[in-house]
Write a protein that holds these residues in place. Structure first.
Motif, PDB file in Angstrom:
ATOM      1  N   ASN A  40     -28.795 -63.294  20.220  1.00 12.37           N
ATOM      2  CA  ASN A  40     -29.154 -64.373  19.136  1.00 12.37           C
ATOM      3  C   ASN A  40     -27.779 -65.256  19.048  1.00 12.37           C
ATOM      4  O   ASN A  40     -27.838 -66.235  18.805  1.00 12.37           O
ATOM      5  CB  ASN A  40     -29.499 -63.667  17.944  1.00 12.37           C
ATOM      6  N   GLU A  41     -26.849 -64.443  19.265  1.00 13.93           N
ATOM      7  CA  GLU A  41     -25.647 -65.251  19.181  1.00 13.93           C
ATOM      8  C   GLU A  41     -24.935 -65.516  20.588  1.00 13.93           C
ATOM      9  O   GLU A  41     -24.759 -66.751  20.845  1.00 13.93           O
ATOM     10  CB  GLU A  41     -24.472 -64.384  18.567  1.00 13.93           C
ATOM     11  N   VAL A  47     -28.535 -74.658  21.325  1.00 11.61           N
ATOM     12  CA  VAL A  47     -28.838 -76.204  22.192  1.00 11.61           C
ATOM     13  C   VAL A  47     -28.679 -77.296  21.135  1.00 11.61           C
ATOM     14  O   VAL A  47     -29.123 -77.089  19.817  1.00 11.61           O
ATOM     15  CB  VAL A  47     -30.402 -75.941  22.525  1.00 11.61           C
ATOM     16  N   SER A  48     -27.824 -78.083  21.507  1.00 14.18           N
ATOM     17  CA  SER A  48     -27.530 -79.165  20.444  1.00 14.18           C
ATOM     18  C   SER A  48     -27.936 -80.507  21.142  1.00 14.18           C
ATOM     19  O   SER A  48     -27.693 -80.738  22.140  1.00 14.18           O
ATOM     20  CB  SER A  48     -26.181 -79.168  19.974  1.00 14.18           C
ATOM     21  N   PHE A  49     -28.757 -81.381  20.212  1.00 11.17           N
ATOM     22  CA  PHE A  49     -29.356 -82.607  20.825  1.00 11.17           C
ATOM     23  C   PHE A  49     -28.188 -83.636  20.110  1.00 11.17           C
ATOM     24  O   PHE A  49     -28.264 -83.968  18.763  1.00 11.17           O
ATOM     25  CB  PHE A  49     -30.642 -83.001  20.219  1.00 11.17           C
ATOM     26  N   SER A  50     -27.436 -84.454  20.685  1.00 13.41           N
ATOM     27  CA  SER A  50     -26.709 -85.375  20.367  1.00 13.41           C
ATOM     28  C   SER A  50     -27.319 -86.681  20.491  1.00 13.41           C
ATOM     29  O   SER A  50     -28.670 -86.787  20.697  1.00 13.41           O
ATOM     30  CB  SER A  50     -25.252 -85.414  20.890  1.00 13.41           C
ATOM     31  N   GLU A  51     -26.817 -87.758  19.903  1.00  7.62           N
ATOM     32  CA  GLU A  51     -27.526 -89.095  19.994  1.00  7.62           C
ATOM     33  C   GLU A  51     -28.352 -89.295  21.470  1.00  7.62           C
ATOM     34  O   GLU A  51     -29.565 -89.849  21.318  1.00  7.62           O
ATOM     35  CB  GLU A  51     -26.658 -90.347  19.733  1.00  7.62           C
ATOM     36  N   LYS A  52     -27.784 -89.114  22.369  1.00  4.44           N
ATOM     37  CA  LYS A  52     -28.405 -89.495  23.811  1.00  4.44           C
ATOM     38  C   LYS A  52     -28.419 -88.389  24.908  1.00  4.44           C
ATOM     39  O   LYS A  52     -28.877 -88.680  25.988  1.00  4.44           O
ATOM     40  CB  LYS A  52     -27.893 -90.728  24.467  1.00  4.44           C
ATOM     41  N   GLN A  53     -28.047 -87.281  24.716  1.00  5.28           N
ATOM     42  CA  GLN A  53     -27.933 -86.283  25.576  1.00  5.28           C
ATOM     43  C   GLN A  53     -27.706 -84.788  24.770  1.00  5.28           C
ATOM     44  O   GLN A  53     -27.559 -84.982  23.497  1.00  5.28           O
ATOM     45  CB  GLN A  53     -26.902 -86.171  26.624  1.00  5.28           C
ATOM     46  N   ARG A  54     -28.111 -83.764  25.652  1.00  7.86           N
ATOM     47  CA  ARG A  54     -28.473 -82.272  25.118  1.00  7.86           C
ATOM     48  C   ARG A  54     -26.734 -81.717  25.368  1.00  7.86           C
ATOM     49  O   ARG A  54     -26.274 -82.267  26.313  1.00  7.86           O
ATOM     50  CB  ARG A  54     -29.366 -81.500  25.840  1.00  7.86           C
ATOM     51  N   GLY A  87     -22.339 -76.993  23.135  1.00  4.52           N
ATOM     52  CA  GLY A  87     -23.411 -76.958  22.101  1.00  4.52           C
ATOM     53  C   GLY A  87     -22.949 -76.521  20.915  1.00  4.52           C
ATOM     54  O   GLY A  87     -23.087 -77.089  19.602  1.00  4.52           O
ATOM     55  N   ALA A  88     -22.249 -75.509  20.878  1.00  2.05           N
ATOM     56  CA  ALA A  88     -21.779 -74.697  19.776  1.00  2.05           C
ATOM     57  C   ALA A  88     -20.840 -75.348  19.260  1.00  2.05           C
ATOM     58  O   ALA A  88     -20.476 -75.650  17.891  1.00  2.05           O
ATOM     59  CB  ALA A  88     -21.167 -73.301  20.228  1.00  2.05           C
ATOM     60  N   THR A  89     -20.013 -76.561  19.757  1.00  2.00           N
ATOM     61  CA  THR A  89     -18.994 -77.336  19.381  1.00  2.00           C
ATOM     62  C   THR A  89     -19.566 -78.393  18.418  1.00  2.00           C
ATOM     63  O   THR A  89     -19.022 -78.686  17.434  1.00  2.00           O
ATOM     64  CB  THR A  89     -18.123 -78.051  20.485  1.00  2.00           C
ATOM     65  N   SER A  90     -20.791 -78.743  19.045  1.00  2.00           N
ATOM     66  CA  SER A  90     -21.396 -80.036  18.034  1.00  2.00           C
ATOM     67  C   SER A  90     -22.078 -79.469  16.848  1.00  2.00           C
ATOM     68  O   SER A  90     -22.762 -80.406  16.159  1.00  2.00           O
ATOM     69  CB  SER A  90     -22.129 -81.074  18.922  1.00  2.00           C
ATOM     70  N   ALA A  91     -22.358 -78.173  16.701  1.00  2.00           N
ATOM     71  CA  ALA A  91     -23.034 -77.542  15.481  1.00  2.00           C
ATOM     72  C   ALA A  91     -22.623 -78.083  14.110  1.00  2.00           C
ATOM     73  O   ALA A  91     -23.657 -78.667  13.272  1.00  2.00           O
ATOM     74  CB  ALA A  91     -22.812 -76.039  15.374  1.00  2.00           C
ATOM     75  N   ILE A 131     -29.662 -76.061  17.570  1.00  2.00           N
ATOM     76  CA  ILE A 131     -30.872 -74.991  17.332  1.00  2.00           C
ATOM     77  C   ILE A 131     -29.947 -73.678  17.815  1.00  2.00           C
ATOM     78  O   ILE A 131     -29.403 -73.585  19.037  1.00  2.00           O
ATOM     79  CB  ILE A 131     -32.142 -75.292  18.379  1.00  2.00           C
ATOM     80  N   SER A 132     -30.034 -72.701  16.984  1.00  3.63           N
ATOM     81  CA  SER A 132     -29.439 -71.300  17.451  1.00  3.63           C
ATOM     82  C   SER A 132     -30.574 -70.333  17.063  1.00  3.63           C
ATOM     83  O   SER A 132     -31.350 -70.665  16.186  1.00  3.63           O
ATOM     84  CB  SER A 132     -27.915 -71.256  16.745  1.00  3.63           C
ATOM     85  N   GLN A 133     -30.029 -69.136  17.385  1.00  2.51           N
ATOM     86  CA  GLN A 133     -30.912 -67.894  16.993  1.00  2.51           C
ATOM     87  C   GLN A 133     -32.283 -68.253  17.615  1.00  2.51           C
ATOM     88  O   GLN A 133     -33.503 -67.642  16.872  1.00  2.51           O
ATOM     89  CB  GLN A 133     -31.011 -67.588  15.787  1.00  2.51           C
ATOM     90  N   VAL A 134     -32.778 -68.925  18.400  1.00  2.00           N
ATOM     91  CA  VAL A 134     -34.202 -69.323  18.896  1.00  2.00           C
ATOM     92  C   VAL A 134     -34.849 -68.069  19.290  1.00  2.00           C
ATOM     93  O   VAL A 134     -36.305 -67.896  19.220  1.00  2.00           O
ATOM     94  CB  VAL A 134     -34.249 -70.397  19.887  1.00  2.00           C
ATOM     95  N   LYS A 135     -34.249 -66.886  19.730  1.00  2.00           N
ATOM     96  CA  LYS A 135     -34.875 -65.831  20.123  1.00  2.00           C
ATOM     97  C   LYS A 135     -35.661 -65.109  19.050  1.00  2.00           C
ATOM     98  O   LYS A 135     -36.627 -64.443  19.353  1.00  2.00           O
ATOM     99  CB  LYS A 135     -33.570 -64.697  20.375  1.00  2.00           C
ATOM    100  N   ARG A 136     -35.319 -65.696  17.692  1.00  2.00           N
ATOM    101  CA  ARG A 136     -35.709 -65.155  16.589  1.00  2.00           C
ATOM    102  C   ARG A 136     -37.349 -65.715  16.539  1.00  2.00           C
ATOM    103  O   ARG A 136     -38.272 -65.165  15.643  1.00  2.00           O
ATOM    104  CB  ARG A 136     -35.141 -65.160  15.504  1.00  2.00           C
ATOM    105  N   LEU A 137     -37.566 -66.893  17.096  1.00  2.00           N
ATOM    106  CA  LEU A 137     -38.776 -67.574  16.967  1.00  2.00           C
ATOM    107  C   LEU A 137     -39.628 -67.299  17.955  1.00  2.00           C
ATOM    108  O   LEU A 137     -40.813 -67.598  17.802  1.00  2.00           O
ATOM    109  CB  LEU A 137     -38.412 -68.912  16.639  1.00  2.00           C
ATOM    110  N   ILE A 138     -39.322 -66.727  19.050  1.00  2.00           N
ATOM    111  CA  ILE A 138     -40.202 -66.869  20.320  1.00  2.00           C
ATOM    112  C   ILE A 138     -41.459 -65.970  20.126  1.00  2.00           C
ATOM    113  O   ILE A 138     -41.361 -64.742  19.539  1.00  2.00           O
ATOM    114  CB  ILE A 138     -39.375 -65.987  21.431  1.00  2.00           C
ATOM    115  N   GLY A 139     -42.448 -66.774  20.304  1.00  2.00           N
ATOM    116  CA  GLY A 139     -43.915 -66.007  20.388  1.00  2.00           C
ATOM    117  C   GLY A 139     -44.400 -65.495  18.793  1.00  2.00           C
ATOM    118  O   GLY A 139     -45.318 -64.793  18.622  1.00  2.00           O
ATOM    119  N   ARG A 140     -43.827 -66.321  17.786  1.00  2.00           N
ATOM    120  CA  ARG A 140     -43.953 -66.101  16.527  1.00  2.00           C
ATOM    121  C   ARG A 140     -44.821 -67.106  15.975  1.00  2.00           C
ATOM    122  O   ARG A 140     -44.791 -68.044  16.127  1.00  2.00           O
ATOM    123  CB  ARG A 140     -42.899 -65.587  15.894  1.00  2.00           C
ATOM    124  N   LYS A 141     -45.575 -66.931  14.752  1.00  7.23           N
ATOM    125  CA  LYS A 141     -46.406 -67.406  13.910  1.00  7.23           C
ATOM    126  C   LYS A 141     -45.391 -68.127  12.611  1.00  7.23           C
ATOM    127  O   LYS A 141     -44.729 -67.672  12.098  1.00  7.23           O
ATOM    128  CB  LYS A 141     -47.490 -67.011  13.345  1.00  7.23           C
TER     129      LYS A 141
END
Ligand code: ATP
Ligand code: K
Ligand code: MG
Length: 667
Positions: free
Chosen positions: A10-11, A40-47, A53-57, A65-75
């Motif tokens: 997650n981290e 994963v960070s989306f800046s204006e024109k690129q990821r 990604g962590a630098t632009s958080a 987006i961080s800790q996406v593992k928490r959301l996998i397969g969930r409702k």
């Protein structure tokens, strides 16, 4: 060719590879770190992925987006999910099928991504790091997963791997991977009976425990237990609320109401927690946290431990469960291995010492052990490697039942198809009597097992169409597999008909028309296709269609693959644009320098004036109108400049060559 093991945290993510020579290695990312943030960070024109990604958080909280593992397969509607979403600065919404969508602005439009797509991006970054490091394409890998992952979460990982262009040979439980890495090279296991080891892994968001039994050349997982909602993050949250209320009193600010301030305070609390692991007290200072206020705080370790006592108590529960389920007394345990960086809090060791009557051992590499085990398992499964003989027997942490449209077949009361603790992979055979197409459903059979998803439904299988030769129901043999990833699927279904005369058939059926399950199925198949004749028996394969509850369809998956391809192209385009811009910029500075030195004598006054005006204009343009131009514009601009400069550069080079020739002649 190397094989890779990925620990997706997650981290933090860790990549280990086994090189062709057999060496196990942890790879460094672009920032020469062994751990890559799962961001994963989306800046204006690129990821920006991983460490960038962590630098632009902080700059881009809503599109990071961080800790996406928490959301996998969930409702979206699940209570745990809603709790997590409150902590995340990015925006989410509910998808049509009740899933989660991450919404963000990118390239001037609103985009939505599923957690699986985001995970695909992370995996794709890890793949890239691996390929950069080994200079070879890789696709075979083993990925670590929490043991509490359900079928749909496991399938989601496989889909994310497909999006990233990876081929997992296995999804392996985190603790099983750790145990494998621990046991495979150990030679000092006792000869008299097995050695029992407890592994406790405390990560950022979860705690997992397993009890493993080792004998020479063999490892068997006896039990898994977990708390899916207890990790380092919860200790950060203790500090966070402590300081939020302190600051409310001291500075009259409510950090909860300010996204950026919350992110900064959370990050500081996490740092402070780490300081407290090595010191008796730690200060916290943040400049201009909110409302232009600088804040200062301090906490002693003792105070922190007191505030955390509830969490510390909770760590005992999965440990006790795992021990109870293994059927072993504490005295039988040889050692307790503590891993996962979340376990670096000294009070955790203390509480485990009491529980297990011995100090837990910290000799395994706490942050790299899962990746090690994954890479080793990948080498073991790959035909390209010869690894020491070591049998790994894992145990499945949930009970799986089956039902058909006629009603339950295997349930909690009449025997599960795959009961909790089932060693896997495993194949079981169902014998059913049907006249035409029918449905089978797989489900979690034990309501007492804590699932990380809301529904106990797993998937539904349509068996058919088929036609029987006689009017009566015919025997259908269904081979069900709990595969190496811990995913339930149907290997095959076949129609088995006999050609006895009518009276004999009547007798045969009256004794055996009950749906039945064979617990001792061999994994070897008869024949995958076509008709097999065995005496008077005919066997015909029947088509099987599976539909996974909450999973992705084939069409959705290929759409996601295409989308990821587009995103990668955009990132590459932006990288090339940056390169072209840098090339133009450095060319301008280089020429400025050369025209005031070595090229000076080779240009006429008016040439010099024209070029230096042009160079000056380009510099100004680069910082103003040209700050954000397309790749092509920079390229054309550079070419135009070169057209002006080249004649002079050529004169200089000719002169250089002449001078060199003269020098050579004189030698
Ligand atoms: P998960 O296993 O939950 O998916 P993960 O594998 O990314 O997450 P780890 O890298 O094992 O998690 O651990 C991260 C956690 O460890 C974070 O909460 C971090 O703050 C914590 N941590 C790291 N170093 C220390 C330390 N010295 N003292 C206390 N906690 C620490
Ligand atoms: K990790
Ligand atoms: Mg972990």
């Amino acid at each position: 060719m190397s094989v890779a093991g990925f620990d997706i945290g997650n981290e933090n993510c860790v990549i280990a590879v086994v090189n062709p020579g057999g060496m196990l290695d942890v790879l460094l990312n672009d920032e020469s770190k062994r751990e890559t943030p799962a961001v994963v960070s989306f800046s204006e024109k690129q990821r920006f992925l991983g460490s960038t990604g962590a630098t632009s958080a902080m700059m881009n909280p809503k599109s990071t987006i961080s800790q996406v593992k928490r959301l996998i397969g969930r409702k979206f509607g699940e209570a745990d999910v809603q709790n997590d979403l409150k902590l995340f600065p990015f925006e989410t919404s509910e998808s049509q099928d009740g899933g989660i969508l991450v919404r963000l602005e990118y390239l001037g439009e609103t985009h939505t991504f599923t957690p699986v797509q985001i995970l695909g991006m992370l995996l794709s970054n890890l793949k890239q790091i691996t390929e950069n490091s080994t200079n070879k394409p890789i696709s075979n890998c083993v990925i670590g997963i929490p043991c509490y992952f359900t079928d749909v979460q496991r399938r989601a990982y496989l889909d994310a791997a497909t999006i990233a262009g990876l081929k997992p040979l296995r999804l392996i439980h985190d603790c099983t991977a750790t145990a494998l890495g621990y046991g495979i090279y150990k030679t000092d296991f006792s000869n008299v009976g097995p050695t029992y080891i407890v592994f406790v892994d405390i990560g950022h968001c979860d705690t997992q425990v397993c009890v493993a039994s080792f004998e020479s050349g063999h490892m068997k997982i006896l039990s898994h237990a977990f708390d899916a909602n207890l990790g380092g993050r919860d200790f950060d949250e203790i500090l966070f609320s402590y300081f939020v209320s302190q600051f409310k009193e001291q500075y009259n600010i409510d950090v909860y109401t300010n996204i950026k301030a919350s992110i900064r305070l959370r990050a500081s609390c996490e740092k402070l927690k780490k300081v407290l692991s090595a010191n008796a007290g730690a200060p916290l200072n943040i400049e201009c946290l909110m409302n232009e206020k600088d804040v200062k705080g301090f906490i002693r370790r003792e105070e922190f431990e007191k505030l955390s006592s509830g969490l510390l108590e909770r760590i005992k529960i999965p440990c006790q469960k795992a021990l109870a389920e293994s059927g072993l007394d504490v005295e039988k345990i040889h050692s307790v291995q503590l891993v996962g960086s979340g376990s670096r809090i000294p009070a955790i060791s203390k509480i485990l010492s009491f529980l297990f009557n011995r100090e837990p051992s910290r000799t395994i590499d706490a942050s790299e052990c899962v990746a090690h085990g994954c890479a080793l398992q990948c080498a073991m499964l790959s035909p390209l490697f010869r690894v020491r003989e070591f049998e790994v027997q894992d145990s499945f942490p949930f009970s799986i039942g089956f039902s058909s449209d006629k009603g339950p077949i295997c349930t909690l009361s009449n025997g599960m198809l795959f009961p909790r603790g089932q060693p896997f992979p495993s194949v079981k055979i169902l014998m059913l009597y049907r006249t035409n197409t029918f449905q089978l459903q797989a489900f979690y059979a034990d309501q007492n097992e804590p699932l990380s998803v809301a529904s106990s439904q797993i998937s539904s299988f349509t068996i058919g169409p088929f036609q029987t030769s006689h009017a009566e129901p015919a025997r259908v043999k269904v081979r069900v597999q709990l595969n190496l990833h811990g995913v339930v699927n149907i290997l095959s279904a076949s129609l088995i008909e006999d050609f006895l005369d009518n009276s004999a058939r009547g007798n045969a059926h009256s004794t055996s028309e009950e749906d039945a399950i064979s617990h001792h199925a061999s994994a070897t198949s008869d024949a995958e296709e076509g008709i097999v004749r065995k005496g008077k028996l005919t066997k015909r394969m029947i088509p099987v269609n599976e539909s996974v509850y909450g999973g992705m369809t084939k069409a959705e998956l290929s759409e996601a693959v295409a989308k990821e391809h587009q995103l990668v192209q955009q990132d590459l385009k932006m990288e090339r644009t940056k390169e072209k811009k840098n090339a133009l910029e450095s060319y301008v500075y280089e020429m400025r320098d050369k025209f005031s030195n070595m090229y000076r004598a080779f240009a006429t006054e008016s040439e010099r004036e024209g070029i230096s005006r042009n160079l000056q204009e380009t510099v100004e343009w680069l910082y103003e109108d040209g700050v954000d131009e397309s790749e092509n514009v920079y390229t054309v601009r550079l070419e135009d400049l070169k057209k002006l400069v080249d004649p002079i550069e050529n004169r200089y080079k000719d002169e250089e060559a002449r001078a060199q020739a003269t020098k050579d002649l004189l030698k």
